[in-house]
Every structure is written in C-alpha cells, then in structure tokens.
Design a protein around this motif. Structure first.
Motif, short mmCIF file in Angstrom:
data_model
loop_
_atom_site.label_atom_id
_atom_site.label_comp_id
_atom_site.label_asym_id
_atom_site.label_seq_id
_atom_site.Cartn_x
_atom_site.Cartn_y
_atom_site.Cartn_z
N ARG A 94 -2.93 2.63 2.84
CA ARG A 94 -1.77 2.16 2.05
C ARG A 94 -1.30 0.81 2.58
O ARG A 94 -1.38 0.56 3.79
CB ARG A 94 -0.61 3.15 2.17
N CYS A 95 -0.77 -0.01 1.70
CA CYS A 95 -0.25 -1.32 2.09
C CYS A 95 0.92 -1.17 3.06
O CYS A 95 1.82 -0.38 2.82
CB CYS A 95 0.20 -2.09 0.85
N ARG A 96 0.89 -1.95 4.15
CA ARG A 96 1.98 -1.82 5.13
C ARG A 96 3.25 -2.53 4.67
O ARG A 96 4.28 -2.41 5.32
CB ARG A 96 1.55 -2.29 6.52
N ASN A 97 3.18 -3.24 3.55
CA ASN A 97 4.41 -3.80 3.01
C ASN A 97 4.98 -2.90 1.91
O ASN A 97 6.14 -2.51 1.97
CB ASN A 97 4.17 -5.20 2.45
N CYS A 98 4.14 -2.59 0.89
CA CYS A 98 4.71 -1.93 -0.30
C CYS A 98 4.17 -0.54 -0.55
O CYS A 98 4.54 0.09 -1.54
CB CYS A 98 4.47 -2.82 -1.52
N VAL B 188 -7.00 -6.47 0.64
CA VAL B 188 -5.86 -7.18 0.06
C VAL B 188 -5.15 -6.23 -0.91
O VAL B 188 -5.80 -5.51 -1.67
CB VAL B 188 -6.31 -8.50 -0.62
N CYS B 189 -3.83 -6.25 -0.86
CA CYS B 189 -3.05 -5.35 -1.72
C CYS B 189 -2.99 -5.93 -3.14
O CYS B 189 -2.55 -7.07 -3.32
CB CYS B 189 -1.64 -5.19 -1.13
N ARG B 190 -3.39 -5.15 -4.11
CA ARG B 190 -3.36 -5.61 -5.51
C ARG B 190 -1.92 -5.81 -5.98
O ARG B 190 -1.67 -6.56 -6.92
CB ARG B 190 -3.97 -4.55 -6.44
N ASN B 191 -0.99 -5.12 -5.36
CA ASN B 191 0.39 -5.16 -5.81
C ASN B 191 1.16 -6.34 -5.22
O ASN B 191 1.74 -7.15 -5.96
CB ASN B 191 1.09 -3.84 -5.46
N CYS B 192 1.15 -6.49 -3.89
CA CYS B 192 1.97 -7.56 -3.27
C CYS B 192 1.14 -8.68 -2.67
O CYS B 192 1.69 -9.64 -2.13
CB CYS B 192 2.92 -6.96 -2.23
N LEU B 193 -0.21 -8.56 -2.73
CA LEU B 193 -1.14 -9.60 -2.26
C LEU B 193 -1.10 -9.83 -0.74
O LEU B 193 -1.51 -10.89 -0.27
CB LEU B 193 -0.94 -10.92 -3.00
N LEU B 194 -0.61 -8.86 0.00
CA LEU B 194 -0.69 -8.99 1.46
C LEU B 194 -2.11 -8.66 1.91
O LEU B 194 -2.63 -7.58 1.62
CB LEU B 194 0.32 -8.05 2.15
N VAL B 195 -2.74 -9.62 2.61
CA VAL B 195 -4.06 -9.39 3.20
C VAL B 195 -3.83 -8.69 4.54
O VAL B 195 -2.97 -9.12 5.32
CB VAL B 195 -4.81 -10.73 3.38
N GLN B 196 -4.57 -7.64 4.80
CA GLN B 196 -4.24 -6.83 5.98
C GLN B 196 -5.42 -6.00 6.45
O GLN B 196 -6.31 -5.66 5.67
CB GLN B 196 -3.10 -5.88 5.64
N LEU B 197 -5.40 -5.69 7.74
CA LEU B 197 -6.38 -4.77 8.31
C LEU B 197 -5.73 -3.41 8.41
O LEU B 197 -4.63 -3.30 8.97
CB LEU B 197 -6.73 -5.20 9.74
N GLN C 218 7.65 -13.58 2.17
CA GLN C 218 8.95 -13.49 1.48
C GLN C 218 9.18 -12.05 0.97
O GLN C 218 10.28 -11.51 1.08
CB GLN C 218 8.96 -14.47 0.31
N ARG C 219 8.12 -11.46 0.47
CA ARG C 219 8.24 -10.06 0.00
C ARG C 219 8.50 -9.11 1.17
O ARG C 219 9.31 -8.19 1.07
CB ARG C 219 6.96 -9.66 -0.74
N VAL C 220 7.81 -9.34 2.28
CA VAL C 220 7.99 -8.46 3.46
C VAL C 220 9.43 -8.55 3.96
O VAL C 220 10.08 -7.53 4.24
CB VAL C 220 6.99 -8.87 4.57
N LEU C 221 9.95 -9.77 4.10
CA LEU C 221 11.31 -9.94 4.64
C LEU C 221 12.35 -9.49 3.61
O LEU C 221 13.34 -8.84 3.97
CB LEU C 221 11.56 -11.40 5.03
N GLY C 222 12.11 -9.84 2.35
CA GLY C 222 13.08 -9.54 1.30
C GLY C 222 13.34 -8.04 1.15
O GLY C 222 14.48 -7.62 0.96
N LEU D 31 16.19 -9.64 4.62
CA LEU D 31 16.22 -11.04 5.07
C LEU D 31 15.80 -11.98 3.94
O LEU D 31 14.91 -11.66 3.14
CB LEU D 31 15.29 -11.24 6.28
N ARG D 32 16.43 -13.16 3.91
CA ARG D 32 16.14 -14.18 2.88
C ARG D 32 15.58 -15.43 3.55
O ARG D 32 16.17 -15.95 4.51
CB ARG D 32 17.44 -14.52 2.13
N ILE D 33 14.44 -15.91 3.05
CA ILE D 33 13.89 -17.17 3.58
C ILE D 33 14.68 -18.32 2.97
O ILE D 33 14.75 -18.43 1.74
CB ILE D 33 12.39 -17.29 3.24
N PHE D 34 15.27 -19.17 3.84
CA PHE D 34 16.05 -20.28 3.28
C PHE D 34 15.41 -21.63 3.53
O PHE D 34 15.85 -22.65 2.99
CB PHE D 34 17.51 -20.27 3.79
#
Ligand code: JHZ
Length: 398
Positions: free
Chosen positions: A4-8, A47-56, A226-230, A234-237
C-alpha cells in the motif's frame, strides 16, 4: 499481499524500475565478514497511481540501515559544509529562530553552526548511535532515536520549535504519517519546517537511478511532497531549487493556518513539473527502460580495459551502481574514501576494498568517481594529490 502507498494507502502495482536483488547500501563488510554470507533484498521501487509517490515497499526495516555502525558522516564534503553555512545564514536572516530542531542531524555539521551563532535551544535527533555520539563530541545536543509522534511525547516537546530542519531525511522515513505528524505536533504556531530532498525530476531526466537504495523509501516531486505534508496539517509556502545531491528542492512549510504567505514560486514549480510530465503516471512507468540502457554503456566503458582502475568515494549510490552493473574487484581494484568508518571495510555485494585516499599514490590509470554529485571537488583533489594524473570518469558515461 499487495503493498500500500505510504502516503495515501492506495494499492501499489505500477513499477518505477527494477534494480534486482541488492544488499543494504551502507552495510559495508569488515575483514572478518568479507567471505561470509550477506542478505539481499529486492530493490524495486513502485509508483502510486493515485498520488504519484515513487516509493520502495518497506522490505528493509529502518533499524537495519540506521544502527550503531552507520558509516555516512555529512561533514566529509567541503561543498556540503559550505552548503550548510549558506543555509544557516539565510535561515537566521529570514526567520530568526531561537529553538532549532534538526531531524536526521547526522554528525551535527549543520546544528553546530546554529549553536555557534547564538540560537537559544539547538537539538538534533539522529537514530544511528555512532554518528549521534560523534555529534555529541562536537558539542551538539543529540537525542539518539527515530523521530516521530512518540518521540515528541516522550521528550515532552511542546510546540515550541521555531525552525525544524529535515534535510535529506524525509526519503529515509518508512512511516510518513508518524514522522510528519510528529513535526506538526512539535512546530511552534508560527514556526517553519524546511525540508531538502533530491528532486525526482533529476532522477528521471538525468538517469540518477543509482540514488535508489533501501535507505531511501520515497522519491519526491513537489506535488508528491505537498500531498504528503498537506494530509498531515502542513502547508508549503515556498520552494527553491538547490544544487546538492544531483539537484534538490528545499521546501518551506508551516501550519495550514499560519500567517506565512504562499509564494508564487510554489505554483510556478508545480507548473514546471507538469510541463516536464512529472504529474503523469506514464513518465514514471517509462523509467524502467533507463537503468538497463545505462548499465550497458557503463560496462562498455569500464569492463575489459587495459588500464588499472580505482574508484573515488564509497557512497551509498556507488553501491547500487556497482551491484546493478555486476562490477567487482576484478574491474575496480579498490575504492578510496576519506571517511574513517568506511576505511578497511569492503563494499557490500561487490566486495571491493575501501582504503584511505593516500592509496591513490599507486600507479592507477583511471579513477571512477562514484559520488558524481561531488565530482568537481574530487577532481580537484585528484589533480592535486595524484602524481600519475589518471584518466577521471564519472557518470553519466554517454
Ligand atoms: P555522498 C548520502 O548518500 C547519504 P551518499 C544519505 N543516504 C542521503 O540521503 C544522500 O546523501 C542524499 C566520500 N568523499 O555525499 C565521502 C571523499 O572520500 O555522495 C562519502 O563517503 N572525498 C543520507 O552516500 C562519499 O564520498 C571527498 O572529497 O550517496 C560521498 O557520499 C568527497 C567530496 C566525498 O552520499
């Protein structure tokens, strides 16, 4: 079981590339271990099809990489030290922090600069015992542990940190929820988080596949980070492109509702990523063809040469390169590295001896610079110290 994606948490089934089975990159072998067995793990980022995070997928526990014999000391590169100095000066002028926390503080190179310039509370978190101990000998207060929500609670850290620095550490985190959640909990209401990470645009466009190893669980675009922090408050400014580690991004983040105005640079860089097709799944799936093509070129250049070849540097990325190309001491006689913790050891998998840089006084015809990210600094050292004036090679070879 599908990872599973570690972000989403979406199911992961799209392959970014397949670098085969490899040992842990920083798991250098002692003289007594060089003829013994070694554990290999799949090195196949998805790579996650949903949030595009590349990950091991987390096949290697973080404790296997970050333990009491972690050999990477960031202060070994003069260019990195200069980079830290510039960052510290800029952060002091822009944010005037009093309480500074660094996550993955390594040997304390960066934090010492904040302490020397008079910040009130300066603390590092570093899970590798030997590196944390070294930082303490340099006078840098260091908590030896993995950072996350639990640590924030056990250290009784109120949300007081004005500046949380996370340079080249987010990629090393298997549980993003716990790590980013910990930052959110520890950050002062108007505090700032800075995060530096190698930008995946360069990995994709400049074939930097050797920066993939088990220590690096995630490979970020601005959109992905940005998706991971959001998702975790957290907001990237702001964002900047920086030259380190083959081209990185530095993002600045704050609490979602903090006063910092979001700078135009953020939207600008997101548009740039879109134009580079980094927001399309195809770009990542197409990358699979790149490592085999570069391996072919590398072997044409390196194998079957009459010149005696040595390597400069024993970086983690060099281990991925050597093991994926199947190169060992028959092609590269030895490596030299200025890090005492690496000298006298053998590279994992490829089992090439690592010596101190003065070994290069031997009659060597060719030197392969494995940390191509420091190629200029190393070229200058070879030119100065090596009287045989060897041919110098660094990737990309084509
Ligand atoms: P270097 C590091 O990766 C570590 P690595 C880490 N895994 C990470 O995330 C990335 O950076 C971003 C030596 N050297 O910096 C020192 C000399 O001997 O490319 C190092 O062993 N003489 C946390 O390991 C190696 O080369 C010199 O003059 O790929 C460089 O490793 C110089 C400049 C370096 O990192």
């Amino acid at each position: 079981m599908t990872p599973r994606c570690r972000n989403c948490a979406a199911a992961l089934d799209a392959v970014f590339c397949d670098l085969g089975m490899q040992p842990i990159a920083n798991g250098l072998l002692g003289p007594g271990e060089v003829d013994g067995p070694q554990t290999y793990y799949p090195l196949k980022p998805l790579v996650c099809r949903n949030c595009l995070l590349v990950q091991l997928p987390s096949v290697v526990a973080r404790e296997e990489s970050f333990n009491g014999s972690y050999p990477y000391f960031s202060g070994q590169s003069a260019d990195w030290v200069r980079h830290c100095e510039a960052f510290v000066m800029q952060a002091l002028v822009r944010f005037a922090p009093w309480h500074v926390l660094e996550l993955g503080s390594n040997d304390g190179t960066l934090l010492r600069m904040f302490a020397e310039r008079g910040c009130g509370e300066v603390v590092g978190v570093e899970p590798s015992g030997n590196v944390a101990e070294f930082a303490r000998t340099q006078g840098v207060a260091t908590v030896c542990d993995f950072f996350g929500r639990r640590l924030v609670e056990s250290e009784l850290w109120t949300p007081r940190w004005d500046l949380i620095v996370a340079n080249n550490v987010l990629a090393h985190v298997p549980d993003l929820d716990d790590f980013v959640g910990g930052m959110t909990n520890a950050l002062a209401p108007e505090g700032v988080v800075t995060i530096e990470f190698p930008w995946i645009a360069n990995l994709v466009e400049q074939a930097q596949w050797d920066t993939i190893y088990h220590e690096h669980y995630s490979y970020f675009s601005l959109l992905a980070v940005q998706r991971v922090l959001g998702r975790r408050g957290l907001r990237i400014f702001d964002v900047e492109q920086i030259a380190t580690h083959g081209g990185s991004l530095r993002v600045y983040a704050c609490h979602q509702g903090a006063k910092q105005l979001t700078q135009a640079a953020v939207a600008h860089l997101l548009r740039d990523e879109g134009a580079r097709r980094l927001h399309s799944l195809d770009t990542y799936e197409d990358f699979q063809a790149v490592p085999p093509a570069e391996r072919k070129v590398a072997l044409d250049v390196l194998a079957d040469s009459p010149l005696r070849t040595a390597g400069y540097g024993a970086p983690a990325k060099g281990m991925t390169f050597l093991n994926y190309c199947g190169l060992g001491p028959e092609t590269i006689e030895f490596l030299v590295d200025s890090t005492p913790a690496k000298q006298g050891k053998f590279t994992p998998g490829s089992r090439i001896p690592v010596l101190a840089p003065d070994a290069l006084t031997k009659a060597i015809g060719r030197v392969l610079v494995l940390p191509w990210n420091w190629a200029e600094e190393i070229r200058a050292k070879i030119a100065k110290d090596c009287r045989w004036k060897p041919e110098i090679l660094a990737r990309p070879f084509a």
